[in-house]
Design a protein around this motif. Structure first.
Motif, PDB file in Angstrom:
ATOM      1  N   VAL A  30       0.934  -1.082  -0.078  1.00 51.58           N
ATOM      2  CA  VAL A  30       0.035   0.143   0.087  1.00 51.58           C
ATOM      3  C   VAL A  30       0.870   1.261   0.033  1.00 51.58           C
ATOM      4  CG1 VAL A  30      -1.680   1.292   1.147  1.00 51.58           C
ATOM      5  CG2 VAL A  30      -1.786  -1.423   1.473  1.00 51.58           C
ATOM      6  N   THR A  31       0.577   1.983  -0.947  1.00 48.83           N
ATOM      7  CA  THR A  31       1.169   3.530  -1.144  1.00 48.83           C
ATOM      8  C   THR A  31       0.196   4.559  -0.463  1.00 48.83           C
ATOM      9  OG1 THR A  31       2.708   2.927  -2.658  1.00 48.83           O
ATOM     10  CG2 THR A  31       2.485   5.218  -2.516  1.00 48.83           C
ATOM     11  N   ILE A  32       0.514   5.240   0.457  1.00 48.29           N
ATOM     12  CA  ILE A  32      -0.425   6.181   1.128  1.00 48.29           C
ATOM     13  C   ILE A  32       0.273   7.621   0.976  1.00 48.29           C
ATOM     14  CG2 ILE A  32      -1.511   7.111   3.221  1.00 48.29           C
ATOM     15  CD1 ILE A  32      -1.391   3.993   4.024  1.00 48.29           C
ATOM     16  N   SER A  33      -0.534   8.561   0.265  1.00 51.01           N
ATOM     17  CA  SER A  33      -0.287   9.895   0.609  1.00 51.01           C
ATOM     18  C   SER A  33      -0.827  10.546   1.444  1.00 51.01           C
ATOM     19  CB  SER A  33      -0.093  10.608  -0.884  1.00 51.01           C
ATOM     20  OG  SER A  33       0.572   9.960  -1.863  1.00 51.01           O
ATOM     21  N   PHE A  34      -0.291  11.530   2.510  1.00 49.17           N
ATOM     22  CA  PHE A  34      -1.075  12.076   3.524  1.00 49.17           C
ATOM     23  C   PHE A  34      -0.932  13.631   3.436  1.00 49.17           C
ATOM     24  CE2 PHE A  34       2.707  10.762   5.309  1.00 49.17           C
ATOM     25  CZ  PHE A  34       2.913  11.666   6.170  1.00 49.17           C
ATOM     26  N   GLU A  35      -1.737  14.245   3.933  1.00 53.31           N
ATOM     27  CA  GLU A  35      -1.508  15.738   4.312  1.00 53.31           C
ATOM     28  C   GLU A  35      -2.084  15.764   5.837  1.00 53.31           C
ATOM     29  OE1 GLU A  35      -3.122  18.675   1.814  1.00 53.31           O
ATOM     30  OE2 GLU A  35      -3.044  17.437   0.048  1.00 53.31           O
ATOM     31  N   MET A  36      -0.945  16.724   6.433  1.00 52.70           N
ATOM     32  CA  MET A  36      -1.200  16.818   7.724  1.00 52.70           C
ATOM     33  C   MET A  36      -2.264  17.876   8.102  1.00 52.70           C
ATOM     34  SD  MET A  36       2.574  16.434   8.877  1.00 52.70           S
ATOM     35  CE  MET A  36       2.695  16.462  10.550  1.00 52.70           C
ATOM     36  N   GLY A  37      -3.269  17.510   8.805  1.00 47.48           N
ATOM     37  CA  GLY A  37      -4.539  18.475   9.424  1.00 47.48           C
ATOM     38  C   GLY A  37      -4.186  19.017  10.774  1.00 47.48           C
ATOM     39  N   GLU A  38      -5.282  19.724  11.248  1.00 48.41           N
ATOM     40  CA  GLU A  38      -4.916  20.488  12.500  1.00 48.41           C
ATOM     41  C   GLU A  38      -4.745  19.403  13.638  1.00 48.41           C
ATOM     42  OE1 GLU A  38      -8.106  23.119  13.517  1.00 48.41           O
ATOM     43  OE2 GLU A  38      -8.139  23.958  11.515  1.00 48.41           O
ATOM     44  N   ASP A  39      -5.667  18.327  13.643  1.00 48.00           N
ATOM     45  CA  ASP A  39      -5.593  17.438  14.818  1.00 48.00           C
ATOM     46  C   ASP A  39      -4.751  15.994  14.663  1.00 48.00           C
ATOM     47  OD1 ASP A  39      -7.457  16.233  13.176  1.00 48.00           O
ATOM     48  OD2 ASP A  39      -8.743  15.864  14.552  1.00 48.00           O
ATOM     49  N   PHE A  40      -3.835  16.182  13.295  1.00 46.99           N
ATOM     50  CA  PHE A  40      -3.003  15.109  12.921  1.00 46.99           C
ATOM     51  C   PHE A  40      -2.164  14.442  14.239  1.00 46.99           C
ATOM     52  CE2 PHE A  40       0.494  12.992  10.696  1.00 46.99           C
ATOM     53  CZ  PHE A  40      -0.221  12.300   9.653  1.00 46.99           C
ATOM     54  N   ASN A  41      -1.350  15.277  14.733  1.00 43.92           N
ATOM     55  CA  ASN A  41      -0.321  15.083  15.798  1.00 43.92           C
ATOM     56  C   ASN A  41      -0.951  14.339  17.080  1.00 43.92           C
ATOM     57  OD1 ASN A  41       1.896  15.835  14.167  1.00 43.92           O
ATOM     58  ND2 ASN A  41       1.822  17.931  15.066  1.00 43.92           N
TER      59      ASN A  41
END
Length: 96
Positions: free
Chosen positions: A6-17
């Motif tokens: 599986v290859t996943i692309s992600f974008e970090m949002g406000e509550d990501f951390n």
């Protein structure tokens, strides 16, 4: 059981951390259950690569959707035909 990459692309949002600790708990559970073989993350490219074992691609999607971070992901699932590496081989013989 088949093996998938599986290859996943992600974008970090406000509550990501805040979601990373429960996500890591879920990933550790899957590793301990031998569902995930490899889990690799690159913050620079914001990509994840996971090698896992499942019956079919639909099962892979169900596994991925259970992650607390799933809403930040777009991914591609590939069924693997050949996989090889040091971890899949017998140790080298060392004569005394």
């Amino acid at each position: 059981m088949k093996k998938y990459q599986v290859t996943i692309s992600f974008e970090m949002g406000e509550d990501f951390n805040e979601l990373i600790p429960p996500h890591r708990t879920y990933i550790n559970f899957l590793i301990n259950k031998e569902i995930i073989d490899q889990y690799v993350v690159s913050i620079d490219s914001q990509q994840v690569w996971i090698t896992l074992n499942a019956e079919d691609a639909a099962e892979v999607e169900k596994i991925l959707e259970k992650s607390p971070l799933a809403r930040y992901w777009s991914y591609q699932i590939y069924e693997l035909f050949v996989w090889d590496g040091q971890h899949y081989r017998l140790p080298a013989v060392q004569p005394n």
